[in-house]
Design a protein around this motif. Structure first.
Motif, mmCIF file in Angstrom:
data_model
loop_
_atom_site.group_PDB
_atom_site.id
_atom_site.type_symbol
_atom_site.label_atom_id
_atom_site.label_comp_id
_atom_site.label_asym_id
_atom_site.label_seq_id
_atom_site.Cartn_x
_atom_site.Cartn_y
_atom_site.Cartn_z
ATOM 1 N N THR A 155 4.184 9.527 22.448
ATOM 2 C CA THR A 155 3.240 8.429 22.683
ATOM 3 C C THR A 155 3.902 7.076 22.888
ATOM 4 O OG1 THR A 155 3.032 7.966 20.315
ATOM 5 C CG2 THR A 155 1.514 9.587 21.253
ATOM 6 N N GLU A 156 5.227 6.983 22.591
ATOM 7 C CA GLU A 156 5.947 5.701 22.598
ATOM 8 C C GLU A 156 5.319 4.714 21.616
ATOM 9 O OE1 GLU A 156 6.241 4.243 26.571
ATOM 10 O OE2 GLU A 156 7.456 5.940 27.263
ATOM 11 N N PHE A 157 4.759 5.251 20.541
ATOM 12 C CA PHE A 157 4.186 4.433 19.466
ATOM 13 C C PHE A 157 5.244 4.319 18.376
ATOM 14 C CE2 PHE A 157 1.565 3.978 15.562
ATOM 15 C CZ PHE A 157 0.873 2.828 15.905
ATOM 16 N N ASP A 158 5.912 3.162 18.292
ATOM 17 C CA ASP A 158 7.086 3.004 17.441
ATOM 18 C C ASP A 158 6.770 2.999 15.943
ATOM 19 O OD1 ASP A 158 8.674 2.845 19.692
ATOM 20 O OD2 ASP A 158 8.541 0.649 19.812
ATOM 21 N N SER A 159 5.521 2.740 15.577
ATOM 22 C CA SER A 159 5.169 2.648 14.152
ATOM 23 C C SER A 159 4.570 3.954 13.636
ATOM 24 C CB SER A 159 4.179 1.499 13.929
ATOM 25 O OG SER A 159 4.733 0.265 14.323
ATOM 26 N N ALA A 160 4.925 5.067 14.262
ATOM 27 C CA ALA A 160 4.332 6.351 13.870
ATOM 28 C C ALA A 160 4.644 6.699 12.414
ATOM 29 C CB ALA A 160 4.825 7.459 14.799
ATOM 30 N N THR A 161 5.880 6.502 12.000
ATOM 31 C CA THR A 161 6.252 6.844 10.620
ATOM 32 C C THR A 161 5.479 5.995 9.626
ATOM 33 O OG1 THR A 161 8.481 7.521 11.288
ATOM 34 C CG2 THR A 161 8.143 6.967 8.967
ATOM 35 N N GLU A 162 5.412 4.688 9.882
ATOM 36 C CA GLU A 162 4.695 3.790 8.969
ATOM 37 C C GLU A 162 3.212 4.156 8.898
ATOM 38 O OE1 GLU A 162 6.816 2.883 11.254
ATOM 39 O OE2 GLU A 162 8.440 1.944 10.087
ATOM 40 N N LEU A 163 2.639 4.526 10.060
ATOM 41 C CA LEU A 163 1.231 4.929 10.092
ATOM 42 C C LEU A 163 1.013 6.179 9.247
ATOM 43 C CD1 LEU A 163 -1.626 4.570 11.383
ATOM 44 C CD2 LEU A 163 -0.856 6.123 13.200
ATOM 45 N N GLY A 164 1.867 7.178 9.413
ATOM 46 C CA GLY A 164 1.725 8.415 8.659
ATOM 47 C C GLY A 164 1.898 8.222 7.168
ATOM 48 N N VAL A 165 2.909 7.454 6.772
ATOM 49 C CA VAL A 165 3.161 7.218 5.345
ATOM 50 C C VAL A 165 2.008 6.446 4.714
ATOM 51 C CG1 VAL A 165 4.645 5.977 3.717
ATOM 52 C CG2 VAL A 165 5.657 7.353 5.531
ATOM 53 N N ALA A 166 1.513 5.434 5.413
ATOM 54 C CA ALA A 166 0.397 4.650 4.878
ATOM 55 C C ALA A 166 -0.853 5.505 4.723
ATOM 56 C CB ALA A 166 0.112 3.463 5.797
ATOM 57 N N MET A 167 -1.113 6.348 5.727
ATOM 58 C CA MET A 167 -2.287 7.223 5.664
ATOM 59 C C MET A 167 -2.158 8.209 4.506
ATOM 60 S SD MET A 167 -5.115 7.600 7.373
ATOM 61 C CE MET A 167 -6.478 8.788 7.307
ATOM 62 N N ALA A 168 -0.977 8.780 4.330
ATOM 63 C CA ALA A 168 -0.757 9.721 3.230
ATOM 64 C C ALA A 168 -0.901 9.037 1.876
ATOM 65 C CB ALA A 168 0.633 10.352 3.364
ATOM 66 N N THR A 169 -0.467 7.779 1.797
ATOM 67 C CA THR A 169 -0.557 7.033 0.542
ATOM 68 C C THR A 169 -2.010 6.808 0.140
ATOM 69 O OG1 THR A 169 1.551 5.916 0.960
ATOM 70 C CG2 THR A 169 0.052 4.875 -0.613
ATOM 71 N N LEU A 170 -2.807 6.307 1.076
ATOM 72 C CA LEU A 170 -4.222 6.068 0.762
ATOM 73 C C LEU A 170 -4.969 7.377 0.532
ATOM 74 C CD1 LEU A 170 -5.594 3.121 2.917
ATOM 75 C CD2 LEU A 170 -5.198 3.212 0.468
ATOM 76 N N GLY A 171 -4.589 8.405 1.280
ATOM 77 C CA GLY A 171 -5.210 9.713 1.064
ATOM 78 C C GLY A 171 -4.951 10.237 -0.326
ATOM 79 N N LEU A 172 -3.721 10.036 -0.825
ATOM 80 C CA LEU A 172 -3.377 10.480 -2.174
ATOM 81 C C LEU A 172 -4.222 9.764 -3.221
ATOM 82 C CD1 LEU A 172 -1.313 12.371 -3.582
ATOM 83 C CD2 LEU A 172 0.150 10.370 -3.875
ATOM 84 N N ILE A 173 -4.444 8.471 -3.010
ATOM 85 C CA ILE A 173 -5.274 7.710 -3.947
ATOM 86 C C ILE A 173 -6.716 8.215 -3.909
ATOM 87 C CG2 ILE A 173 -6.212 5.419 -4.444
ATOM 88 C CD1 ILE A 173 -3.575 4.263 -3.327
ATOM 89 N N ALA A 174 -7.250 8.407 -2.695
ATOM 90 C CA ALA A 174 -8.621 8.919 -2.571
ATOM 91 C C ALA A 174 -8.746 10.290 -3.219
ATOM 92 C CB ALA A 174 -9.016 8.983 -1.095
ATOM 93 N N ALA A 175 -7.744 11.140 -3.013
ATOM 94 C CA ALA A 175 -7.763 12.489 -3.590
ATOM 95 C C ALA A 175 -7.821 12.445 -5.115
ATOM 96 C CB ALA A 175 -6.526 13.264 -3.136
ATOM 97 N N SER A 176 -7.127 11.485 -5.695
ATOM 98 C CA SER A 176 -7.080 11.361 -7.153
ATOM 99 C C SER A 176 -8.396 10.872 -7.741
ATOM 100 C CB SER A 176 -5.957 10.390 -7.552
ATOM 101 O OG SER A 176 -4.707 10.817 -7.049
ATOM 102 N N LEU A 177 -9.192 10.201 -6.910
ATOM 103 C CA LEU A 177 -10.391 9.547 -7.440
ATOM 104 C C LEU A 177 -11.692 10.312 -7.183
ATOM 105 C CD1 LEU A 177 -9.582 5.825 -6.493
ATOM 106 C CD2 LEU A 177 -9.296 6.948 -8.707
ATOM 107 N N VAL A 178 -11.721 11.167 -6.160
ATOM 108 C CA VAL A 178 -13.007 11.798 -5.812
ATOM 109 C C VAL A 178 -13.204 13.170 -6.444
ATOM 110 C CG1 VAL A 178 -13.127 10.545 -3.624
ATOM 111 C CG2 VAL A 178 -12.160 12.852 -3.671
ATOM 112 N N GLY A 179 -12.104 13.861 -6.788
ATOM 113 C CA GLY A 179 -12.238 15.233 -7.285
ATOM 114 C C GLY A 179 -13.043 15.345 -8.563
ATOM 115 N N GLY A 180 -12.738 14.490 -9.536
ATOM 116 C CA GLY A 180 -13.454 14.526 -10.810
ATOM 117 C C GLY A 180 -14.944 14.275 -10.674
ATOM 118 N N PRO A 181 -15.348 13.197 -9.986
ATOM 119 C CA PRO A 181 -16.785 12.960 -9.801
ATOM 120 C C PRO A 181 -17.498 14.093 -9.080
ATOM 121 C CG PRO A 181 -15.560 10.954 -9.363
ATOM 122 C CD PRO A 181 -14.546 12.041 -9.566
#
Length: 403
Positions: A155-181
């Motif tokens: 894609t010639e999108f130079d921030s691909a790594t930063e995008l993936g890491v940021a998405m995984a980070t927020l996903g991990l937080i969401a995963a930790s918070l929604v399962g119990g409820p």
């Protein structure tokens, strides 16, 4: 230029202990955390990550944590899960395993559909949708980092790594918070109870029994740790053999397999030895290992990766979380039979599909500590996440990137 502060393994583990205790203390004092089954290391870990982030901004220092000790706790935990697994449970859970495999494939496809649509809405290349989808969420940080160069090249999108890491980070937080409820809602709405006895604890001891457990001693602790270490050593050997055969699996998977074999053969190999599986000592050790692993994982999150494409990431995580909650509440729970075990698996599946296997186990641990044991859930879900998801995810991602 910011200064890099290297935190050695010993100090990283020590901070993990402190962060876990902080979360445990808050859970016991803040009723809402217990009510919604928020895992103890999640509370402490996110607070610590925020504190490290503020320190980094104020003093211009970047933390670089050495994570070797953290990974030891992960294999220790999964070896314990294997010891607790009974072949009878695995056989009875065959149907659950098959259904979860199908649901996992459906989740991978749904996540990438949402990711591609989100990329289009926010003006990003279509193929970056995999980084807004299953590569970062059900795949996690490792998969996102592994696939980012392919996406960047396509894609010639130079921030691909930063995008993936940021998405995984927020996903991990969401995963930790929604399962119990999710589990709280399903259990309360359907008046569900555990079908297993009080002595069937797999990970942790229930809150009500914490002050009454008297069966743990230095002898039982040493017996459990010896058995776990034997399983881990044999797991290392199996991991090496599988690698030579070209089968690349995370180290915790062979340790889990060896644990299952030892747990089921122990009565034949050493028939007069005191029990280890499903004892309060193993339950406490398993919770300790998982808690430290997750506390360290969360406290070392780098929130600076969320800059740049923040709006797209936040909106996509919100959409992916909503899609996961709908899938779990209205599809997975009913397909798995609307039982207590299905409710526990629902909390774990939410954690696994948005975050990682340890997050899923932490969600299920928080639920079972309050409502009662669900042993089969702790075996079936890791098997799905370890053996199936990476293969299915790679096929779907490769299809989209090469499209």
């Amino acid at each position: 230029m910011s200064q890099i502060l290297v935190v050695p393994e010993m100090l990283t583990a020590t901070l993990g202990f402190a962060v876990y205790l902080l979360g445990a203390q808050l859970t016991r004092k803040v009723a809402v955390l217990r009510e919604f089954n928020i895992p103890e290391p999640v509370t402490g870990g996110l607070l610590a990550a925020a504190a490290f982030g503020v320190y980094s901004v104020v003093f211009g220092t970047q933390f670089q944590f050495e994570m070797g000790a953290r990974d030891y706790f992960l294999v220790l935990f999964f070896a314990g899960i294997g010891l607790n697994a009974r072949l009878s449970d695995l056989l009875s859970g065959g149907r659950l395993l098959g259904l979860l495999l199908l649901l996992t494939l459906a989740t991978i496809i749904i996540q990438n559909i949402v990711g591609v649509l989100s990329a289009g809405v926010f003006g990003l290349p279509m193929k970056t949708g995999v980084l807004l989808g299953s590569a970062s969420l059900i795949g996690g940080h490792g998969t996102a980092i592994a696939w980012a160069p392919n996406v960047a090249q396509a894609t010639e999108f130079d921030s691909a790594t930063e995008l993936g890491v940021a998405m995984a980070t927020l996903g991990l937080i969401a995963a930790s918070l929604v399962g119990g409820p999710i589990a709280k809602y399903l259990i309360a709405r359907n008046a569900l109870t555990s079908a297993h006895g009080d002595g069937e604890d797999v990970v942790g001891v229930s809150f009500s029994d914490e002050h009454e457990v008297t069966e743990i001693s230095h002898v039982t602790l040493m017996r459990v740790m010896l058995t776990l270490h034997v399983a881990i050593i044999l797991g290392y050997i199996l991991h090496g053999l599988l690698s030579e055969l070209g089968l690349k699996l995370p180290l915790f998977v062979p340790c889990l397999i060896v644990g299952i074999l030892l747990g089921n053969l122990r009565s034949f190999l050493v028939p007069h030895a005191p029990p280890v599986a499903r004892t309060p000592t193993l339950a406490v050790v398993s919770e300790f290992a998982l808690g430290v692993f997750l506390a360290v994982s969360l406290m070392t999150l780098d929130f600076s990766t969320l800059s740049g494409t923040g709006l797209a990431i936040l909106a996509t995580v919100g959409a992916q979380t909503l899609a996961t909650v709908v899938l779990v509440l209205f599809v997975l729970f009913y397909i798995l039979g609307r039982t207590y075990d299905a409710a526990v698996l629902a909390s774990g599946f939410a954690g696994f599909s948005l975050g990682a296997t340890p997050t899923a186990i932490a969600n299920m641990t928080a639920v079972t500590k309050r409502y009662g044991p669900a042993p089969i859930a702790f075996v079936v879900l890791p098997l799905v996440s370890a053996f199936f998801v990476d293969i299915a995810n790679a096929v779907v991602i490769q299809t989209i990137v090469n499209f």
